[in-house]
Design a protein around this motif. Structure first.
Motif, PDB file in Angstrom:
ATOM      1  N   ALA A   1     -16.948 -96.407  -3.867  1.00 39.36           N
ATOM      2  CA  ALA A   1     -15.547 -95.956  -3.802  1.00 39.36           C
ATOM      3  C   ALA A   1     -15.079 -95.533  -5.188  1.00 39.36           C
ATOM      4  O   ALA A   1     -14.348 -94.544  -5.342  1.00 39.36           O
ATOM      5  CB  ALA A   1     -14.658 -97.070  -3.253  1.00 39.36           C
ATOM      6  N   HIS A   2     -15.524 -96.268  -6.197  1.00 35.89           N
ATOM      7  CA  HIS A   2     -15.182 -95.940  -7.579  1.00 35.89           C
ATOM      8  C   HIS A   2     -15.675 -94.532  -7.933  1.00 35.89           C
ATOM      9  O   HIS A   2     -15.051 -93.813  -8.710  1.00 35.89           O
ATOM     10  CB  HIS A   2     -15.816 -96.984  -8.498  1.00 35.89           C
ATOM     11  CG  HIS A   2     -15.236 -96.997  -9.863  1.00 35.89           C
ATOM     12  ND1 HIS A   2     -13.916 -97.346 -10.114  1.00 35.89           N
ATOM     13  CD2 HIS A   2     -15.778 -96.691 -11.067  1.00 35.89           C
ATOM     14  CE1 HIS A   2     -13.692 -97.242 -11.408  1.00 35.89           C
ATOM     15  NE2 HIS A   2     -14.789 -96.842 -12.011  1.00 35.89           N
ATOM     16  N   ALA A   3     -16.805 -94.149  -7.341  1.00 35.31           N
ATOM     17  CA  ALA A   3     -17.370 -92.810  -7.577  1.00 35.31           C
ATOM     18  C   ALA A   3     -16.819 -91.782  -6.592  1.00 35.31           C
ATOM     19  O   ALA A   3     -17.291 -90.633  -6.561  1.00 35.31           O
ATOM     20  CB  ALA A   3     -18.893 -92.873  -7.475  1.00 35.31           C
ATOM     21  N   GLY A   4     -15.847 -92.202  -5.771  1.00 30.30           N
ATOM     22  CA  GLY A   4     -15.168 -91.253  -4.875  1.00 30.30           C
ATOM     23  C   GLY A   4     -15.813 -91.078  -3.507  1.00 30.30           C
ATOM     24  O   GLY A   4     -15.466 -90.161  -2.766  1.00 30.30           O
ATOM     25  N   ILE A   5     -16.749 -91.983  -3.164  1.00 28.63           N
ATOM     26  CA  ILE A   5     -17.420 -91.875  -1.863  1.00 28.63           C
ATOM     27  C   ILE A   5     -16.591 -92.603  -0.795  1.00 28.63           C
ATOM     28  O   ILE A   5     -16.198 -93.754  -0.980  1.00 28.63           O
ATOM     29  CB  ILE A   5     -18.839 -92.499  -1.902  1.00 28.63           C
ATOM     30  CG1 ILE A   5     -19.686 -91.860  -3.010  1.00 28.63           C
ATOM     31  CG2 ILE A   5     -19.521 -92.406  -0.545  1.00 28.63           C
ATOM     32  CD1 ILE A   5     -20.157 -90.460  -2.745  1.00 28.63           C
ATOM     33  N   THR A   6     -16.358 -91.908   0.329  1.00 31.44           N
ATOM     34  CA  THR A   6     -15.631 -92.513   1.448  1.00 31.44           C
ATOM     35  C   THR A   6     -16.482 -92.423   2.713  1.00 31.44           C
ATOM     36  O   THR A   6     -17.387 -91.583   2.804  1.00 31.44           O
ATOM     37  CB  THR A   6     -14.285 -91.805   1.688  1.00 31.44           C
ATOM     38  OG1 THR A   6     -14.535 -90.403   1.857  1.00 31.44           O
ATOM     39  CG2 THR A   6     -13.328 -92.009   0.533  1.00 31.44           C
TER      40      THR A   6
END
Ligand SMILES: CC(C)(COP(=O)(O)OP(=O)(O)OC[C@H]1O[C@@H](n2cnc3c(N)ncnc32)[C@H](O)[C@@H]1OP(=O)(O)O)[C@@H](O)C(=O)NCCC(=O)NCCS
Length: 162
Positions: free
Chosen positions: A24-29
């Motif tokens: 999530a920190h890397a923008g993965i959802t």
């Protein structure tokens, strides 16, 4: 010769919280959806195979998207439209759900995304009431051992079971 693996869903490690937080920190959802639309099938076809795209269409799926909203990976489960010969020991077992296919785009590999997608699909199979999940026609045996304690279930030939 085809190798299938099996996962005991009661004892398998299916927690994803720590890895999901890092992703999530890397923008993965993540999105859970039945079937796969035309754009998604094209993405799977281009990176993996036409058969996997068709399987995703007939399955439930977990999709991972990057921060631009582009697909980064997918895992499918409970694809029962195609009755593959290598699943003949398993597809009629009422306590056994069916995992796969799974694919992570090359730039997103080795960040535990594949393991999170695997565990999410297995947790969904467990939520459907299955005690076990079969992982058909592997593939990266060590990956599944490490990620979810999968063990080899059977090795199947076209004209016999050994
Ligand atoms: C297999 C695949 C989904 C793994 O995705 P990934 O995101 O790179 O894997 P992860 O980062 O979640 O790996 C989890 C662990 O398994 C290990 N691992 C990953 N791929 C592995 C492999 N092929 N063999 C052995 N170990 C592997 C990782 O090193 C990691 O170990 P760690 O817990 O010590 O850090 C990805 O390589 C892929 O899409 N491959 C092509 C499609 C494919 O083969 N699908 C499976 C068909 S059965």
């Amino acid at each position: 010769m085809v190798t299938n693996m099996i996962v005991d869903l009661a004892s398998a490690p299916l927690d994803t919280a720590q890895d999901e937080a890092a992703l999530a920190h890397a923008g993965i959802t993540f999105v859970n959806a039945q079937s796969a639309d035309s754009a998604t099938r094209s993405w799977i076809r281009a990176r993996f195979s036409p058969t996997w795209a068709k399987e995703a269409y007939h399955a439930w799926n977990w999709f991972a998207y990057d921060k631009q909203g582009e697909l980064a990976g997918f895992s499918s489960y409970e694809q029962r439209h195609y009755r593959w010969w290598w699943l003949r020991n398993w597809s009629a077992q009422s306590d056994t759900g069916i995992f796969g296919p799974i694919g992570v785009a090359a730039p997103f590999r080795n960040r535990h995304l594949g393991c999170v997608l695997t565990r999410k699909a297995l947790a969904s199979i467990r939520a459907l009431g299955f005690a076990r999940a079969v992982i058909p026609r592997v593939g990266p045996v060590e990956f599944y051992k490490r990620c979810c304690n999968a063990v080899i279930a059977d090795t199947v030939r076209l004209f016999g079971i050994f």
